[in-house]
Design an enzyme around this catalytic site. Structure first.
Site, mmCIF file in Angstrom:
data_model
loop_
_atom_site.group_PDB
_atom_site.id
_atom_site.type_symbol
_atom_site.label_atom_id
_atom_site.label_comp_id
_atom_site.label_asym_id
_atom_site.label_seq_id
_atom_site.Cartn_x
_atom_site.Cartn_y
_atom_site.Cartn_z
ATOM 1 N N SER A 277 -2.846 6.299 7.723
ATOM 2 C CA SER A 277 -2.497 6.101 9.127
ATOM 3 C C SER A 277 -3.472 5.155 9.822
ATOM 4 O O SER A 277 -4.620 5.011 9.395
ATOM 5 C CB SER A 277 -2.509 7.449 9.856
ATOM 6 N N VAL A 280 -6.853 6.987 10.972
ATOM 7 C CA VAL A 280 -7.840 7.179 9.908
ATOM 8 C C VAL A 280 -8.369 5.827 9.437
ATOM 9 O O VAL A 280 -9.554 5.691 9.102
ATOM 10 C CB VAL A 280 -7.237 7.972 8.728
ATOM 11 N N GLY A 281 -7.516 4.809 9.429
ATOM 12 C CA GLY A 281 -7.948 3.476 9.032
ATOM 13 C C GLY A 281 -9.088 2.959 9.904
ATOM 14 O O GLY A 281 -10.033 2.328 9.416
ATOM 15 N N GLU A 298 -3.930 -0.583 4.298
ATOM 16 C CA GLU A 298 -2.460 -0.616 4.380
ATOM 17 C C GLU A 298 -2.066 0.602 5.196
ATOM 18 O O GLU A 298 -2.085 1.727 4.706
ATOM 19 C CB GLU A 298 -1.852 -0.580 2.975
ATOM 20 N N CYS A 332 7.455 3.605 1.631
ATOM 21 C CA CYS A 332 6.451 2.701 2.160
ATOM 22 C C CYS A 332 7.159 1.492 2.762
ATOM 23 O O CYS A 332 8.084 0.958 2.179
ATOM 24 C CB CYS A 332 5.515 2.288 1.042
#
Length: 595
Positions: A277, A280-281, A298, A332
């Site tokens: 997400s 969190v990235g 990503e 994805c």
């Protein structure tokens, strides 16, 4: 003509020999991987066959265990340890020792490793897909499309082109360095860390692992706490293949745990790859700043699926439904915003509605279902909230799919495929990442309008544009700010493993796959050396040797003009001046300085 005949004969003979060599199967050993504990054969013990009830009011982290269960049935699968920071550091240290040995391995050995993996995958497709299905709830077909095909494609691309793109690449040396050879070398970074998501447990492990190992690195992968059961089995396949080629132990490792485990991994490695997400990235970026390691992110996606008025409606409607519903929205780069030209809006909606009403969802291994379960706990509540918000703001539900037989304990793990019309960008459904089987359909009138709508998102992963005019589709796609674009298709980019994959904005940065993804696992080193050593060596001209001559700047000025002047006459005039200064220069004159 007589001159060409021998060449033609030799070329033909060479082609025949190459063809005959292709008929000889490569010598690829088989590997044995224990799968006795990952398949539900109906003989589970009482201890491992109960329905798992997720804890309320406390987190799994407090138990130091990663509990695993089947999302489609809520059957208990067991648990794995949540590794402590000290344990993670030790695993990385072991991988680092192994990497120093593997960095010296030949490409021949690395290719054999890939072939062994490919052979095992081809011979055990059903097993790999069943394990993925048990752990994430996706159907066997979706597992084959997203897990098996993409991984096999990546392996075959690396076998075909990997060495080519990791060999030194020679570049032009420019005008001032004509006597030099310039090249770029690609060296292993060391140990790469990967923190991967749950949506494609097989491919998300193999994707970074293949690129890292083929480029001479070690890799430690933290699998999602929502897909640890499958991840640890897939690790056995990698271990067996590495052992078969004589690779050092611990070159690849798979670890389990929660946020603390991931943070420890990031603090220990030479590069971090993260799939997850945007929230969190951003934390990953903050942590990486402490050690200044490179990062590939990503993150989320909210891909636009654009349908112009000149398309084959039944065909594109099928693609649209597949794009939205694949793996219960676990796809994805999934399509989550659908823009349909107003001239065919009603017809397209009718076709999509017909398809969606025929879609059945249920436990994917129990019977033939079109759609499986939702992997994450309580995610169906979020999906319903998004639908309710849209309806409250004027959207209308026009179709919902149907369910097969669901176990009482797993009802909350399913969400019916849903089609909504009359949506707009004030609705959360059109702005927030959904990760669910929902198709919000919005009208557009002009190409300029749909480009503006598609770009009205904080995400920028991919898009799909459909039109009877390929040129028109290309023009629309070229204006959409994203990293991946499919023309008259959806998600086909990821099957082209020569292409980089990644996004912009809140979808992250950096690239997987392709030349860019492979070289992202490398230390990129620029190297310059003498072209005709030892006959021609670099020597500093006398006017600018220490102590610098009084006409040192005049010499330098003329040299720049001689090299980069805009016309040949200015350059020749400057060159004459350069030669004049050099010829007049002598040690005595060079030693004069103004005090």
């Amino acid at each position: 003509m007589a001159f060409w005949w021998p060449i033609i004969v030799l070329a033909f003979a060479y082609a025949i020999c190459r063809f005959l060599l292709m008929l000889i199967p490569p010598n690829v050993p088989s590997i044995d991987v224990d799968a006795s504990d990952v398949l539900d054969d109906g003989n589970q013990t009482q201890e491992n066959s109960f329905i798992y009830i997720p804890p309320r009011g406390r987190t799994q982290q407090s138990d130091r265990k990663v509990q695993c269960y089947e999302p489609a049935t809520m059957k208990y699968l067991g648990f794995f340890p949540a590794l402590t920071p000290a344990e993670v550091e030790e695993r990385v240290a072991q991988a680092r020792k192994a990497q120093k040995i593997w960095a010296k391995s030949s490409f021949k050995q690395r290719r054999q490793f890939l072939r062994i993996l490919l052979k095992y995958i081809l011979e055990h497709q059903k097993l790999i897909c069943e394990v993925s299905s048990r752990d994430t709830g996706k159907t066997m077909v979706d597992a084959s499309l997203g897990e098996i095909m993409t991984t096999c494609e990546k392996i075959t691309w690396l076998l075909s082109e990997g060495e080519k793109w990791l060999k030194p690449e020679y570049r032009s040396s420019g005008r001032s360095m004509l006597h030099k050879i310039s090249k770029v070398e690609f060296h292993p970074l060391g140990v790469i860390g990967a923190i991967v998501s749950w949506n494609y447990p097989f491919h998300n492990i193999f994707n970074p692992m293949l690129a890292a190992v083929f480029s001479g690195n070690g890799v430690v992968i933290k699998v999602s706490e929502n897909a640890s059961f499958s991840g640890c089995f897939y690790f056995r396949i990698i271990q067996a293949a590495l052992a078969a080629v004589g690779a050092p132990e611990n070159l690849v490792d798979v670890i389990t745990g929660f946020a603390e485990t991931g943070e420890a991994l990031e603090s220990s490695v030479d590069k971090i790859i993260f799939v997850g997400s945007p929230g969190v990235g951003k934390m990953i970026m903050t942590k990486a700043a402490e050690t200044l390691i490179p990062v590939t992110l990503e993150l989320g996606g909210k891909d636009a699926f654009i349908v112009c008025e000149d398309v084959d409606i039944p065909q594109v409607a099928q693609v649209a439904v597949r794009a939205a519903l694949q793996s219960s929205g676990q796809n994805c780069a999934g399509a989550e915003r659908f823009y349909v030209h107003r001239d065919i809006y009603t017809s397209f909606i009718n076709q999509v509605t017909k398809i969606v009403k025929s879609v059945s969802a249920g436990p994917p291994l129990a019977a033939r279902y079109d759609m499986g379960a939702i992997c994450l706990q309580e995610h169906s509540d979020k999906l319903q909230h998004l639908v309710d918000d849209a309806v409250d703001k004027g959207a209308e539900i026009v179709a919902r799919g149907r369910f097969g037989h669901l176990g009482e304990g797993a009802v909350d793990q399913f969400f019916p495929p849903t089609v909504l019309i009359n949506v707009n960008h004030t609705m959360k459904l059109m702005q927030e990442e959904t990760f669910g089987p929902i198709m919000p359909m919005m009208k557009f009138s002009t190409d300029e309008e749909v480009v503006k709508l598609a770009n009205d998102s904080r995400y920028g992963l991919g898009c799909a544009v459909f039109s009877g005019s390929q040129r028109r589709a290309r023009e629309i796609a070229s204006q959409i700010h994203c990293g991946v674009a499919a023309i008259n298709d959806f998600a086909s980019n990821y099957m082209c493993q020569s292409l980089p994959f990644g996004g912009v904005k809140d979808s992250g940065f950096g690239r997987f796959a392709g030349v860019e993804g492979l070289r992202a696992c490398c230390l990129v080193k620029s190297v310059v050396e003498d072209r005709w050593w030892p006959y021609i060596k670099t020597k500093i001209p006398k006017p600018i040797q220490y102590p610098v001559a009084e006409n040192g700047f005049e010499f330098q000025e003329s040299l720049v003009e001689a090299l980069y002047g805009l016309n040949i006459w200015d350059r020749l005039r400057a060159l004459v001046n350069v030669l004049k200064i050099i010829s007049e220069q002598n040690p005595v004159a060079g030693g004069k300085r103004n005090d």
